[in-house]
Write a protein that holds these residues in place. Structure first.
Motif, short mmCIF file in Angstrom:
data_model
loop_
_atom_site.label_atom_id
_atom_site.label_comp_id
_atom_site.label_asym_id
_atom_site.label_seq_id
_atom_site.Cartn_x
_atom_site.Cartn_y
_atom_site.Cartn_z
N SER A 428 55.21 62.90 -3.87
CA SER A 428 55.74 63.89 -4.80
C SER A 428 56.57 64.95 -4.09
O SER A 428 57.25 65.74 -4.75
N GLU A 429 56.54 64.97 -2.76
CA GLU A 429 57.35 65.91 -1.99
C GLU A 429 58.52 65.17 -1.35
O GLU A 429 58.43 63.97 -1.07
N GLN A 430 59.62 65.87 -1.14
CA GLN A 430 60.72 65.26 -0.41
C GLN A 430 60.34 65.17 1.06
O GLN A 430 60.04 66.18 1.70
N LEU A 431 60.33 63.95 1.59
CA LEU A 431 59.87 63.74 2.95
C LEU A 431 60.89 64.29 3.95
O LEU A 431 62.08 64.35 3.66
N PRO A 432 60.42 64.67 5.15
CA PRO A 432 61.36 65.15 6.18
C PRO A 432 62.41 64.09 6.50
O PRO A 432 62.17 62.88 6.38
N ARG A 433 63.57 64.54 6.94
CA ARG A 433 64.66 63.62 7.25
C ARG A 433 64.29 62.64 8.35
O ARG A 433 64.74 61.49 8.34
N ASP A 434 63.47 63.06 9.28
CA ASP A 434 63.12 62.19 10.40
C ASP A 434 61.84 61.40 10.15
O ASP A 434 61.25 60.84 11.07
N ALA A 435 61.38 61.35 8.89
CA ALA A 435 60.14 60.64 8.59
C ALA A 435 60.30 59.15 8.87
O ALA A 435 61.35 58.55 8.63
N ALA A 436 59.23 58.55 9.40
CA ALA A 436 59.24 57.11 9.69
C ALA A 436 59.31 56.32 8.39
O ALA A 436 58.98 56.83 7.31
N ASP A 437 59.72 55.04 8.49
CA ASP A 437 59.75 54.22 7.28
C ASP A 437 58.38 53.67 6.94
O ASP A 437 58.19 53.13 5.86
N ASP A 438 57.42 53.81 7.85
CA ASP A 438 56.03 53.42 7.57
C ASP A 438 55.32 54.61 6.95
O ASP A 438 55.05 55.61 7.63
#
Length: 807
Positions: A428-438
């Protein structure tokens, strides 16, 4: 605050609200409408609820007024109990729980010109409440633009206009020195960002005061900040930590550069700004309703937005705006930005409208109606989640609406209970730009804490846990596309983290359950998807895809975040179907198809297993193959016969059949071969010439109507060619001596190709008499020396026809 320009219109505004109950206030950013008006209403004894489109604006307004505020997962109690600031999303939740808004006398919808979907929906609900339950409820819509007549008609109240500071703003056109690639999807040309950074440095050198630079997104802000070096930079966006938000709302001790998204257009007033640098770009949502995929795309700002941005430079003193485009380009910009209701996924809106009692939204007071295709897609999604059954919302749907998250995420929360709150909060939150795809890795990183995202995630988790505990899990009834077995849900609290995350994502996005196929994945929706290069998930057989988008023009979706799952989890989220499939199929990479008769088990578009069907009716598949491929073996006799039949139809018509649609006549000429055929090879073995004879009308004789051969004066029987518009007779010239009248077949003159002794055409005619009279002499003169053994009489009409040479 007593010096702000809004004070000049307060008496008029309060009087309009007393008389009409509704009003529209137009005032440029920085005039004080957000902070002065609510306090003025409160001083008259009204309890005021202020709705802002963004959380950042809620905190800023509440802090400036010293009042309470509520955003999703966060509540702060201020010194003044008469005013509360909330997001429009929180306002919608309150309206669904308490339509009368007990304890509220006036609602102010701020920045309505931004046309956020929640704000449009909330205003429609409030107007309904005022018309039916609370005629005493005062409604005020505020806009930073002067185009307020549509709002006035919608609310039924007058427009009160306030003017801002009249400090002039000089425009400096600063386009890039050379043409650059336009934005595509989320990609912005790095060279253009370098140009924006150079314009910021130029502004710092040429002008005084802080610089406010508008960029489309968080990624571009970070890149430009890196290019500015040792400049004091503040990065302002919806994910900015609290200390950055506090810093930007306070005057700086030294000169600053504020890099901001559109959030600073009208929702925030940044003190000290004398210069605006405008990249001219913004982000808009795009939704692929057919595939259930959403994305953001970079677009040019509208002229109205550009004016808003420029106005930020003149709030406190004369200022300057550097625009990174030309004056000619400016004239080509759209006048206004498109409203979110025309662009976004409408599933949440459709659920809110259904809970309100207007499932199709037709009875809501909206400036722009929802697009029918988007509403249809939203309704299908709600039905698949068990939230909607024509024509009413279900009890389960009402619980989803009160969860305060997208209905898809609410489905996972309701089905799996409090433990799923951590996963739902992630989504429900916008994930950080550097978030992993896992996504599981992102989850573990958030648990470790230490970041602004982790703090927001923890707050949202706590809120969702409380929401989940307030209602018992409600397994859905069986719906089209999904069914969650009770035993799978009952074990949700005991699942390991990886399995829980996978099940939660699969329940929220069942159409994004995906299985590996080739070098990518096939979703249950039928959409191809690709992982980024180097992804650790590439060896997984099954994925539950949480975040995906489909870039403009791309053939497949792009997987942003996903969880590895197994087939059982996929079956839990997506209803498996078994069906008999009989079709003409062309295998991937092949050109030739064949009959495929199988019993197939699928999860949506994903094939799980298949076994052959022995006694299936393959007739329709065979006919499809005949229509799409050249399956029959057309020998020369078959082609000749088809040409003769086609000629009969052209020359005579009925009862001779057309040869243009032989497949449509298959019942007449391909039986019994068609009934016996089971595969391609059976069709290729058919004796087509014999089969075609079945099309000859019973009352006709083909050899009489269109004979295969024609007897010529020499006694030879020459084969006719019916492949052209006219029958063609190709015969040696000497065999036609004495034949003056051109033959006709079915009333059509035969086209005679007169051949030399070597068999080469020397003349073509449909009028033999004319040829003997006018053309023969020149042919004789040219050929008798070349072929002396053949007769070349001076009078061909009295000569004996022959196919032999001279004695």
């Amino acid at each position: 605050m007593t010096t702000l320009p809004i004070h000049h219109v307060l008496p008029e505004l309060l009087g309009v609200l007393d008389r009409h109950g509704t009003a529209v206030l137009t005032a440029p950013p920085g005039t004080g409408k957000t902070t002065v008006v609510p306090l003025a209403l409160a001083r008259t004894g009204l309890r005021v609820l202020v709705a802002e489109p963004r959380r950042l604006a809620v905190r800023a307004a509440a802090r400036r007024m010293g009042v309470s505020y509520t955003i999703r997962g966060e509540r702060h109690v201020g010194a003044n109990p008469m005013v509360e600031v909330v997001t429009t999303g929180v306002l919608l939740q309150r309206l669904q729980r308490d339509q009368e808004l007990a304890g509220v006398d006036a609602v102010m919808l701020d920045e309505c010109h931004e046309r956020h979907l929640d704000a449009d929906t909330a205003l429609a609900f409030l107007l309904d409440v005022r018309d039916t339950l609370r005629p005493d409820l005062r409604l005020l819509a505020t806009s930073a633009t002067a185009d307020a007549e549509p709002w006035s008609r919608l609310l039924g109240g007058p427009v009160v206009a306030a003017t801002g500071a009249t400090h002039p703003v000089e425009t400096v056109w600063s386009p890039p020195p050379r043409p650059m690639a336009p934005p595509h999807g989320l990609r912005v040309d790095p060279a253009f960002l370098s140009h924006v950074a150079s314009v910021v440095r130029r502004a710092l050198a040429e002008r005084d005061g802080d610089v406010l630079c508008f960029l489309p997104g968080v990624g571009e802000i970070a890149k430009v900040a890196g290019l500015l070096g040792d400049v004091d930079v503040l990065q302002v966006h919806g994910q900015a930590p609290a200390h950055v938000q506090d810093a930007v709302l306070s005057p700086g001790e030294s000169r600053r550069v504020v890099l901001a998204t559109s959030v600073a257009e009208s929702s925030l007033t940044v003190p000290g700004v004398r210069v605006v640098v405008d990249s001219g770009l913004a982000r808009e949502p795009r939704t692929d309703h057919a595939r259930g995929l959403g994305s953001l795309t970079t677009v040019r700002v509208s002229r109205a937005s550009a004016d808003q941005r420029a106005g930020r430079a003149g709030r406190e003193a004369p200022g300057t705006v550097y625009r990174c485009w030309t004056a000619a380009d400016h004239e080509r910009l759209a006048e206004h930005s498109r409203p979110e209701i025309a662009l976004a996924d409408l599933t949440g809106f459709a659920l809110q409208a259904a809970c309100w009692g207007v499932p199709d939204a037709s009875g809501l007071a909206l400036l722009d109606p929802p697009p029918p295709a988007a509403m249809s897609a939203a309704t299908r999604t709600l039905k698949s989640l068990g939230a909607f059954e024509d024509p009413h919302v279900t009890e389960r749907g009402r619980r989803m609406a009160l969860a305060g998250v997208h209905p898809r995420l609410a489905r996972a929360l309701l089905d799996l209970g409090p433990r799923a709150a951590e996963v739902v909060a992630l989504l429900s939150e916008q994930l950080p730009r550097d978030a992993a795809d896992d996504l599981v890795e992102v989850w573990r990183t958030a648990r470790r804490g230490g970041t602004g995202f982790a703090t927001r995630w923890r707050q949202e988790t706590n809120r969702l846990r409380a929401t989940s505990k307030s209602t018992d899990p409600q397994p859905p009834t069986e719906t089209r596309g999904s069914r969650t077995p009770d035993n799978a849900l009952a074990g949700g609290s005991r699942l390991p983290d990886d399995a829980l995350a996978g099940l939660a994502v699969a329940l929220a996005f069942p159409e994004r359950v995906a299985r590996r196929r080739g070098g990518g994945y096939l979703m249950a929706s039928g959409t191809q998807a690709q992982l980024p290069e180097g992804s650790k998930l590439r060896t997984a057989e099954w994925l539950a895809i949480a975040v995906a988008d489909r870039p403009t023009g791309a053939p497949s979706a792009r997987i942003r975040q996903a969880v590895v799952i197994d087939e059982q989890t996929a079956r839990t989220a997506v209803l498996a179907t078994t069906e008999d499939e009989v079709a003409w199929r062309v295998p991937p990479g092949e050109r030739r198809g064949d009959v495929s008769a199988r019993r197939v088990e699928r999860l949506g578009a994903i094939e799980l297993s298949a076994r052959p069907l022995k006694d299936a009716d393959v007739r329709e598949a065979i006919l499809y193959g005949l229509r799409t491929e050249d399956l029959l073996t057309w020998t020369k006799p078959a082609k000749d016969l088809r040409a003769r039949l086609a000629f009969c139809h052209r020359a005579i018509g009925d009862p001779w059949p057309s040869m243009d649609a032989l497949v449509d006549l298959a019942d007449q000429w391909l039986e019994p071969e068609l009934s016996r055929a089971r595969r391609r090879a059976d069709l290729e073995r058919i004796d087509v010439a014999s089969a075609l004879k079945r099309l000859i009308p019973w009352s006709e004789r083909l050899d009489v109507t269109a004979p295969e051969r024609l007897e010529v004066p020499s006694g030879s029987h020459i084969r006719l060619d019916y492949s052209k518009d006219q029958p063609v007779l190709a015969v040696k010239l000497q065999e036609l001596f004495g034949w003056e009248e051109t033959p006709r077949i079915a009333g059509v003159p035969v086209l005679v190709h007169l051949l030399s002794p070597a068999g080469r055409p020397v003349a073509v005619t449909a009028d033999l008499a004319s040829f003997w009279r006018d053309g023969y002499r020149s042919v004789r003169a040219e050929l008798r020396g070349r072929y002396p053994k053949h007769p070349w009489p001076e009078d061909p009409l009295t000569a004996v026809p022959t196919r032999r040479v001279k004695r």
